[in-house]
Design a protein around this motif. Sequence first.
Motif, PDB file in Angstrom:
ATOM      1  N   TRP A 140      65.534  -3.484  18.575  1.00 43.05           N
ATOM      2  CA  TRP A 140      66.448  -4.094  19.542  1.00 43.05           C
ATOM      3  C   TRP A 140      67.211  -3.030  20.314  1.00 43.05           C
ATOM      4  O   TRP A 140      67.415  -3.143  21.520  1.00 43.05           O
ATOM      5  CB  TRP A 140      67.395  -5.052  18.837  1.00 43.05           C
ATOM      6  N   SER A 141      67.591  -1.946  19.637  1.00 42.47           N
ATOM      7  CA  SER A 141      68.300  -0.869  20.331  1.00 42.47           C
ATOM      8  C   SER A 141      67.397  -0.177  21.341  1.00 42.47           C
ATOM      9  O   SER A 141      67.850   0.217  22.419  1.00 42.47           O
ATOM     10  CB  SER A 141      68.851   0.141  19.326  1.00 42.47           C
ATOM     11  N   MET A 142      66.110  -0.050  21.020  1.00 41.39           N
ATOM     12  CA  MET A 142      65.176   0.543  21.983  1.00 41.39           C
ATOM     13  C   MET A 142      65.020  -0.344  23.214  1.00 41.39           C
ATOM     14  O   MET A 142      64.977   0.158  24.340  1.00 41.39           O
ATOM     15  CB  MET A 142      63.816   0.787  21.331  1.00 41.39           C
ATOM     16  N   VAL A 143      64.968  -1.644  23.014  1.00 46.41           N
ATOM     17  CA  VAL A 143      64.863  -2.570  24.143  1.00 46.41           C
ATOM     18  C   VAL A 143      66.105  -2.478  25.020  1.00 46.41           C
ATOM     19  O   VAL A 143      66.018  -2.451  26.252  1.00 46.41           O
ATOM     20  CB  VAL A 143      64.633  -4.010  23.636  1.00 46.41           C
ATOM     21  N   GLU A 144      67.268  -2.405  24.402  1.00 50.97           N
ATOM     22  CA  GLU A 144      68.517  -2.295  25.165  1.00 50.97           C
ATOM     23  C   GLU A 144      68.562  -0.989  25.962  1.00 50.97           C
ATOM     24  O   GLU A 144      69.038  -0.964  27.092  1.00 50.97           O
ATOM     25  CB  GLU A 144      69.724  -2.376  24.240  1.00 50.97           C
ATOM     26  N   THR A 145      68.062   0.085  25.388  1.00 52.56           N
ATOM     27  CA  THR A 145      68.075   1.365  26.087  1.00 52.56           C
ATOM     28  C   THR A 145      67.058   1.378  27.221  1.00 52.56           C
ATOM     29  O   THR A 145      67.330   1.909  28.298  1.00 52.56           O
ATOM     30  CB  THR A 145      67.792   2.513  25.100  1.00 52.56           C
ATOM     31  N   ILE A 146      65.900   0.780  27.009  1.00 56.50           N
ATOM     32  CA  ILE A 146      64.887   0.717  28.068  1.00 56.50           C
ATOM     33  C   ILE A 146      65.397  -0.104  29.248  1.00 56.50           C
ATOM     34  O   ILE A 146      65.115   0.214  30.407  1.00 56.50           O
ATOM     35  CB  ILE A 146      63.564   0.152  27.507  1.00 56.50           C
ATOM     36  N   ARG A 147      66.164  -1.147  28.957  1.00 57.71           N
ATOM     37  CA  ARG A 147      66.728  -1.955  30.042  1.00 57.71           C
ATOM     38  C   ARG A 147      67.651  -1.138  30.940  1.00 57.71           C
ATOM     39  O   ARG A 147      67.811  -1.453  32.119  1.00 57.71           O
ATOM     40  CB  ARG A 147      67.525  -3.124  29.457  1.00 57.71           C
ATOM     41  N   CYS A 148      68.261  -0.088  30.410  1.00 62.62           N
ATOM     42  CA  CYS A 148      69.206   0.723  31.181  1.00 62.62           C
ATOM     43  C   CYS A 148      68.523   1.814  31.990  1.00 62.62           C
ATOM     44  O   CYS A 148      69.170   2.500  32.783  1.00 62.62           O
ATOM     45  CB  CYS A 148      70.229   1.360  30.250  1.00 62.62           C
ATOM     46  N   ALA A 149      67.228   2.002  31.807  1.00 63.50           N
ATOM     47  CA  ALA A 149      66.528   3.085  32.496  1.00 63.50           C
ATOM     48  C   ALA A 149      66.300   2.737  33.960  1.00 63.50           C
ATOM     49  O   ALA A 149      65.860   1.639  34.292  1.00 63.50           O
ATOM     50  CB  ALA A 149      65.194   3.354  31.810  1.00 63.50           C
ATOM     51  N   ASP A 150      66.608   3.676  34.828  1.00 65.07           N
ATOM     52  CA  ASP A 150      66.270   3.531  36.236  1.00 65.07           C
ATOM     53  C   ASP A 150      64.814   3.917  36.417  1.00 65.07           C
ATOM     54  O   ASP A 150      64.236   4.642  35.619  1.00 65.07           O
ATOM     55  CB  ASP A 150      67.138   4.438  37.101  1.00 65.07           C
ATOM     56  N   ARG A 151      64.220   3.468  37.470  1.00 65.25           N
ATOM     57  CA  ARG A 151      62.814   3.775  37.708  1.00 65.25           C
ATOM     58  C   ARG A 151      62.634   5.019  38.567  1.00 65.25           C
ATOM     59  O   ARG A 151      61.531   5.420  38.853  1.00 65.25           O
ATOM     60  CB  ARG A 151      62.115   2.591  38.359  1.00 65.25           C
ATOM     61  N   THR A 152      63.713   5.620  39.004  1.00 66.51           N
ATOM     62  CA  THR A 152      63.636   6.861  39.775  1.00 66.51           C
ATOM     63  C   THR A 152      64.138   8.005  38.914  1.00 66.51           C
ATOM     64  O   THR A 152      65.019   7.832  38.074  1.00 66.51           O
ATOM     65  CB  THR A 152      64.483   6.770  41.052  1.00 66.51           C
ATOM     66  N   TRP A 153      63.586   9.182  39.131  1.00 69.08           N
ATOM     67  CA  TRP A 153      63.941  10.325  38.328  1.00 69.08           C
ATOM     68  C   TRP A 153      65.337  10.826  38.681  1.00 69.08           C
ATOM     69  O   TRP A 153      65.670  11.049  39.835  1.00 69.08           O
ATOM     70  CB  TRP A 153      62.926  11.443  38.511  1.00 69.08           C
ATOM     71  N   SER A 154      66.167  10.998  37.659  1.00 70.32           N
ATOM     72  CA  SER A 154      67.503  11.560  37.814  1.00 70.32           C
ATOM     73  C   SER A 154      67.931  12.102  36.458  1.00 70.32           C
ATOM     74  O   SER A 154      67.228  11.940  35.457  1.00 70.32           O
ATOM     75  CB  SER A 154      68.491  10.501  38.312  1.00 70.32           C
ATOM     76  N   LEU A 155      69.073  12.747  36.424  1.00 66.56           N
ATOM     77  CA  LEU A 155      69.576  13.242  35.147  1.00 66.56           C
ATOM     78  C   LEU A 155      69.956  12.095  34.210  1.00 66.56           C
ATOM     79  O   LEU A 155      69.837  12.210  32.993  1.00 66.56           O
ATOM     80  CB  LEU A 155      70.774  14.160  35.362  1.00 66.56           C
ATOM     81  N   TYR A 156      70.406  10.993  34.776  1.00 74.06           N
ATOM     82  CA  TYR A 156      70.699   9.804  33.969  1.00 74.06           C
ATOM     83  C   TYR A 156      69.424   9.296  33.299  1.00 74.06           C
ATOM     84  O   TYR A 156      69.424   8.960  32.114  1.00 74.06           O
ATOM     85  CB  TYR A 156      71.312   8.722  34.858  1.00 74.06           C
ATOM     86  N   TYR A 157      68.324   9.254  34.045  1.00 73.63           N
ATOM     87  CA  TYR A 157      67.045   8.822  33.494  1.00 73.63           C
ATOM     88  C   TYR A 157      66.586   9.775  32.392  1.00 73.63           C
ATOM     89  O   TYR A 157      66.036   9.335  31.376  1.00 73.63           O
ATOM     90  CB  TYR A 157      66.011   8.743  34.613  1.00 73.63           C
TER      91      TYR A 157
END
Length: 97
Positions: A56-73
């Motif tokens: 469940w934690s992996m799903v929550e983290t994947i939901r937060c991923a942007d689809r463009t490359w950045s330092l946040y990603y």
Amino acid sequence: MPPRTSIFRLRQRSLLRGILLCIGAFFLSLYLSGFPHMNTMHLSHWQTLAVLLACWSMVETIRCADRTWSLYYAGVLILLYSEVMILSMAVFLFFYP
């Protein structure tokens, strides 16, 4: 009125919720296997709860991923790698005799 965080709003994305779930899965997995005392480490079928929490934690983290490359990603990817390690540790402790 204090600002409401998105931790308890399950429909919104929350990186903090993913991190807290992952840390909770890690400590729950260690506790259920009897970690502090190496002589009493045992197989626990409740370890599936820790595995599900890590998934469940992996799903929550994947939901937060942007689809463009950045330092946040890049940071989200590093968090995903750490969650994969915690998931594999929980699965290993589930099958540990």
